[in-house]
Design an enzyme around this catalytic site. Structure first.
Site, PDB file in Angstrom:
ATOM      1  N   SER A 155       0.878  -1.174   0.000  1.00 50.36           N
ATOM      2  CA  SER A 155       0.000   0.000   0.000  1.00 50.36           C
ATOM      3  C   SER A 155       0.912   1.219   0.000  1.00 50.36           C
ATOM      4  O   SER A 155       2.071   1.141   0.432  1.00 50.36           O
ATOM      5  CB  SER A 155      -0.928  -0.005   1.213  1.00 50.36           C
ATOM      6  OG  SER A 155      -0.206  -0.215   2.410  1.00 50.36           O
ATOM      7  N   HIS A 178       3.738  -1.224   3.800  1.00 56.30           N
ATOM      8  CA  HIS A 178       3.086   0.082   3.619  1.00 56.30           C
ATOM      9  C   HIS A 178       4.208   1.090   3.380  1.00 56.30           C
ATOM     10  O   HIS A 178       5.084   1.264   4.229  1.00 56.30           O
ATOM     11  CB  HIS A 178       2.303   0.433   4.891  1.00 56.30           C
ATOM     12  CG  HIS A 178       1.551   1.740   4.803  1.00 56.30           C
ATOM     13  ND1 HIS A 178       0.445   1.911   3.990  1.00 56.30           N
ATOM     14  CD2 HIS A 178       1.730   2.930   5.435  1.00 56.30           C
ATOM     15  CE1 HIS A 178      -0.028   3.149   4.134  1.00 56.30           C
ATOM     16  NE2 HIS A 178       0.738   3.794   4.995  1.00 56.30           N
ATOM     17  N   GLU A 230       1.289   5.435   0.851  1.00 52.20           N
ATOM     18  CA  GLU A 230       0.724   6.587   1.573  1.00 52.20           C
ATOM     19  C   GLU A 230       1.163   7.881   0.906  1.00 52.20           C
ATOM     20  O   GLU A 230       2.339   8.069   0.594  1.00 52.20           O
ATOM     21  CB  GLU A 230       1.194   6.539   3.029  1.00 52.20           C
ATOM     22  CG  GLU A 230       0.602   7.663   3.871  1.00 52.20           C
ATOM     23  CD  GLU A 230       0.890   7.482   5.353  1.00 52.20           C
ATOM     24  OE1 GLU A 230       0.644   6.383   5.901  1.00 52.20           O
ATOM     25  OE2 GLU A 230       1.373   8.441   5.969  1.00 52.20           O
ATOM     26  N   PHE A 252      11.762  14.206  11.368  1.00 49.52           N
ATOM     27  CA  PHE A 252      10.519  13.413  11.497  1.00 49.52           C
ATOM     28  C   PHE A 252      10.665  12.389  12.606  1.00 49.52           C
ATOM     29  O   PHE A 252       9.785  12.202  13.434  1.00 49.52           O
ATOM     30  CB  PHE A 252      10.279  12.597  10.231  1.00 49.52           C
ATOM     31  CG  PHE A 252       9.542  13.286   9.142  1.00 49.52           C
ATOM     32  CD1 PHE A 252       9.084  14.587   9.270  1.00 49.52           C
ATOM     33  CD2 PHE A 252       9.283  12.605   7.957  1.00 49.52           C
ATOM     34  CE1 PHE A 252       8.408  15.197   8.240  1.00 49.52           C
ATOM     35  CE2 PHE A 252       8.609  13.204   6.913  1.00 49.52           C
ATOM     36  CZ  PHE A 252       8.169  14.505   7.053  1.00 49.52           C
ATOM     37  N   ASP A 262      -1.943  14.317  16.143  1.00 54.34           N
ATOM     38  CA  ASP A 262      -1.038  15.106  16.993  1.00 54.34           C
ATOM     39  C   ASP A 262      -1.689  16.434  17.338  1.00 54.34           C
ATOM     40  O   ASP A 262      -2.540  16.924  16.601  1.00 54.34           O
ATOM     41  CB  ASP A 262       0.284  15.348  16.246  1.00 54.34           C
ATOM     42  CG  ASP A 262       1.133  14.092  16.223  1.00 54.34           C
ATOM     43  OD1 ASP A 262       1.214  13.419  17.266  1.00 54.34           O
ATOM     44  OD2 ASP A 262       1.682  13.784  15.152  1.00 54.34           O
TER      45      ASP A 262
HETATM   46  C1  LIG Z   1       0.547   4.663   9.755  1.00 53.82           C
HETATM   47  C2  LIG Z   1       0.422   6.023  10.399  1.00 53.82           C
HETATM   48  C3  LIG Z   1      -0.323   7.012   9.747  1.00 53.82           C
HETATM   49  C4  LIG Z   1      -0.465   8.289  10.311  1.00 53.82           C
HETATM   50  N1  LIG Z   1      -1.207   9.238   9.663  1.00 53.82           N
HETATM   51  C5  LIG Z   1      -1.426  10.454  10.228  1.00 53.82           C
HETATM   52  C6  LIG Z   1      -2.268  11.433   9.607  1.00 53.82           C
HETATM   53  O1  LIG Z   1      -2.811  11.216   8.528  1.00 53.82           O
HETATM   54  N2  LIG Z   1      -2.438  12.616  10.250  1.00 53.82           N
HETATM   55  C7  LIG Z   1      -1.866  12.876  11.450  1.00 53.82           C
HETATM   56  O2  LIG Z   1      -2.086  13.969  11.999  1.00 53.82           O
HETATM   57  N3  LIG Z   1      -1.061  11.983  12.057  1.00 53.82           N
HETATM   58  C8  LIG Z   1      -0.837  10.766  11.484  1.00 53.82           C
HETATM   59  N4  LIG Z   1      -0.032   9.834  12.125  1.00 53.82           N
HETATM   60  C9  LIG Z   1       0.638  10.199  13.397  1.00 53.82           C
HETATM   61  C10 LIG Z   1      -0.287   9.993  14.589  1.00 53.82           C
HETATM   62  O3  LIG Z   1      -1.418  10.824  14.486  1.00 53.82           O
HETATM   63  C11 LIG Z   1       0.493  10.331  15.847  1.00 53.82           C
HETATM   64  O4  LIG Z   1       1.472   9.381  16.083  1.00 53.82           O
HETATM   65  C12 LIG Z   1      -0.355  10.565  17.080  1.00 53.82           C
HETATM   66  O5  LIG Z   1       0.466  11.159  18.095  1.00 53.82           O
HETATM   67  C13 LIG Z   1      -0.973   9.331  17.686  1.00 53.82           C
HETATM   68  O6  LIG Z   1      -2.059   8.907  16.948  1.00 53.82           O
HETATM   69  P1  LIG Z   1      -2.528   7.356  17.084  1.00 53.82           P
HETATM   70  O7  LIG Z   1      -3.769   7.149  16.329  1.00 53.82           O
HETATM   71  O8  LIG Z   1      -1.389   6.490  16.838  1.00 53.82           O
HETATM   72  O9  LIG Z   1      -2.900   7.377  18.639  1.00 53.82           O
HETATM   73  P2  LIG Z   1      -3.473   6.275  19.597  1.00 53.82           P
HETATM   74  O10 LIG Z   1      -3.362   4.927  19.007  1.00 53.82           O
HETATM   75  O11 LIG Z   1      -4.807   6.714  20.078  1.00 53.82           O
HETATM   76  O12 LIG Z   1      -2.468   6.434  20.771  1.00 53.82           O
HETATM   77  C14 LIG Z   1      -1.068   6.254  20.568  1.00 53.82           C
HETATM   78  C15 LIG Z   1      -0.424   5.885  21.868  1.00 53.82           C
HETATM   79  O13 LIG Z   1      -0.439   6.989  22.761  1.00 53.82           O
HETATM   80  C16 LIG Z   1      -0.795   6.551  24.049  1.00 53.82           C
HETATM   81  N5  LIG Z   1      -2.001   7.255  24.478  1.00 53.82           N
HETATM   82  C17 LIG Z   1      -3.009   7.699  23.710  1.00 53.82           C
HETATM   83  N6  LIG Z   1      -3.946   8.301  24.450  1.00 53.82           N
HETATM   84  C18 LIG Z   1      -3.482   8.231  25.713  1.00 53.82           C
HETATM   85  C19 LIG Z   1      -3.980   8.676  26.938  1.00 53.82           C
HETATM   86  N7  LIG Z   1      -5.147   9.319  27.018  1.00 53.82           N
HETATM   87  N8  LIG Z   1      -3.242   8.439  28.037  1.00 53.82           N
HETATM   88  C20 LIG Z   1      -2.054   7.795  27.969  1.00 53.82           C
HETATM   89  N9  LIG Z   1      -1.544   7.351  26.825  1.00 53.82           N
HETATM   90  C21 LIG Z   1      -2.231   7.558  25.723  1.00 53.82           C
HETATM   91  C22 LIG Z   1      -1.091   5.090  23.978  1.00 53.82           C
HETATM   92  O14 LIG Z   1      -0.069   4.354  24.543  1.00 53.82           O
HETATM   93  C23 LIG Z   1      -1.175   4.777  22.522  1.00 53.82           C
HETATM   94  O15 LIG Z   1      -0.608   3.560  22.172  1.00 53.82           O
HETATM   95  C24 LIG Z   1       0.148   8.565  11.571  1.00 53.82           C
HETATM   96  C25 LIG Z   1       0.915   7.577  12.223  1.00 53.82           C
HETATM   97  C26 LIG Z   1       1.050   6.317  11.642  1.00 53.82           C
HETATM   98  C27 LIG Z   1       1.864   5.278  12.345  1.00 53.82           C
END
Ligand SMILES: Cc1cc2nc3c(=O)[nH]c(=O)nc-3n(C[C@H](O)[C@H](O)[C@H](O)COP(=O)(O)OP(=O)(O)OC[C@H]3O[C@@H](n4cnc5c(N)ncnc54)[C@H](O)[C@@H]3O)c2cc1C
Length: 319
Positions: free
Chosen positions: A21, A275, A23, A225, A115
């Site tokens: 895939s 990916h 991105e 990054f 973020d």
């Molecule tokens: C494949 C991929 C694609 C991405 N695409 C984008 C994008 O399109 N746009 C963008 O803005 N960013 C993107 N990101 C970055 C991502 O948004 C950041 O890494 C963000 O900080 C965490 O999002 P997440 O969905 O991984 O979080 P989550 O899976 O919700 O959390 C990540 C980790 O943070 C910790 N955590 C979360 N919430 C809490 C809490 N309340 N208390 C304590 N610990 C907590 C947990 O341990 C968890 O495992 C991407 C990252 C990856 C790996």
């Protein structure tokens, strides 16, 4: 003699089993839009499982994601996956985006917490009335439509996470809410990925944990990054790019060699799905996919109808 390496057997005429895939990020300017579409045109014939489009925090970058996803749907045979985050939006606002995607024919969402608007590294606070994290968002998507949902995974743990265990608990919560695939943050030491995979499997998680591969288009940017994302950059990688600041063509060859070494080692250890973080550039990713045995699908003969996914109409062919 040692058993032959699995990566020797991904030639085009072998049952390849390799799935990829790609991105992309939504372009800001007309020039960037052209670069993106050149990359999509070049990579589309490799028949990726899906192509994903990242999502930003501000209103204008969100619009650009929607527009890019819709253009992919309208002008190609590719399957788009729209990234979506919880950042700076109420549940109702995010739900409206999910509903609009479902109605437009998008069948796959990459669900992320996102973020803070001030950038990665700052302390995250959920929007009052918004989705609180990735798991909460996955559940929200599934309540609205039966879409495929992919999520993130972190071989080196997410910087906000107190431990790898807590991180894996979050991954589990996302899967319990309905996610069926995770793509990893990029990494450069495959051992980190395999160690993480062992822990994920030991926690009873069975979904694909697809390695995220970042070909190093620019070492300095990659380092920046990586620091923000909590990914380590080994000193051997710095050494490989050392002294090449003013030598773009050698840098590109080194980048191809580094990525080739990484993906072929992953194949040797049984990985069949990748990916790619393309950074909207096709050349390195195309070359690595070629090494993985992927070949462009044959275009239909002139006048013949496109009957399967082997015939991908592209924007230039449609105009
Ligand atoms: C494949 C991929 C694609 C991405 N695409 C984008 C994008 O399109 N746009 C963008 O803005 N960013 C993107 N990101 C970055 C991502 O948004 C950041 O890494 C963000 O900080 C965490 O999002 P997440 O969905 O991984 O979080 P989550 O899976 O919700 O959390 C990540 C980790 O943070 C910790 N955590 C979360 N919430 C809490 C809490 N309340 N208390 C304590 N610990 C907590 C947990 O341990 C968890 O495992 C991407 C990252 C990856 C790996």
């Amino acid at each position: 003699m040692d058993a032959p390496r699995a990566s020797r057997f991904v030639a085009a005429d072998q049952p390849r089993g390799i799935a990829v895939s790609f991105e992309f990020f939504p372009p800001k300017t007309a020039e960037m839009e052209q670069t993106l579409w050149e990359a999509i045109e070049r990579l589309a014939p490799l028949q990726p499982n899906f192509v994903s489009v990242t999502y930003g925090a501000g209103g204008s970058t969100r619009e650009r994601t929607h527009a890019t996803v819709k253009r992919i749907l309208a002008e190609t045979m590719l399957t788009p996956a729209a990234h979506l985050t919880c950042v700076a939006a109420t549940r109702a606002e995010v739900d409206a985006v999910i509903g609009a995607y479902a109605q437009a024919g998008v069948r796959h969402i990459v669900a992320l917490r996102g973020d803070p608007t001030s950038g990665a590294g700052a302390k995250y606070a959920p929007h009052p009335g918004g989705y609180s994290n990735g798991a909460d968002l996955v559940a929200g998507i599934k309540r609205i439509a039966d879409l495929e949902v992919s999520v993130s995974a972190y071989p080196e743990k997410h910087p906000d996470s107190p431990s790898v265990g807590a991180d894996i608990d979050m991954l589990k919560a996302k899967i319990d809410a309905g996610a069926t695939r995770a793509m990893t943050q990029f990494f450069f030491e495959n051992d980190l990925y395999f160690r993480y995979l062992d822990r994920v499997r030991a926690a009873g998680i069975q979904i694909p944990i697809v390695p995220g591969i970042l070909p190093v288009q620019n070492f300095k940017t990659t380092k920046t990054f990586a620091a923000r994302a909590g990914a380590s950059v080994p000193s051997w990688l710095a050494d490989r790019f050392d002294g090449l600041d003013d030598d773009a063509s050698t840098r590109k060859l080194i980048a191809a060699a580094v990525a080739a070494e990484q993906v072929l080692d992953l194949v040797d250890h049984g990985v069949t799905e990748f990916h790619f973080y393309t950074m909207n550039r096709a050349d390195l990713v195309y070359a690595i996919c070629h090494l993985l045995g992927l070949r462009p699908a044959k275009q239909p003969e002139e006048g013949a109808a496109a009957t399967d996914r082997g015939a991908l109409p592209l924007p230039s062919e449609l105009s």
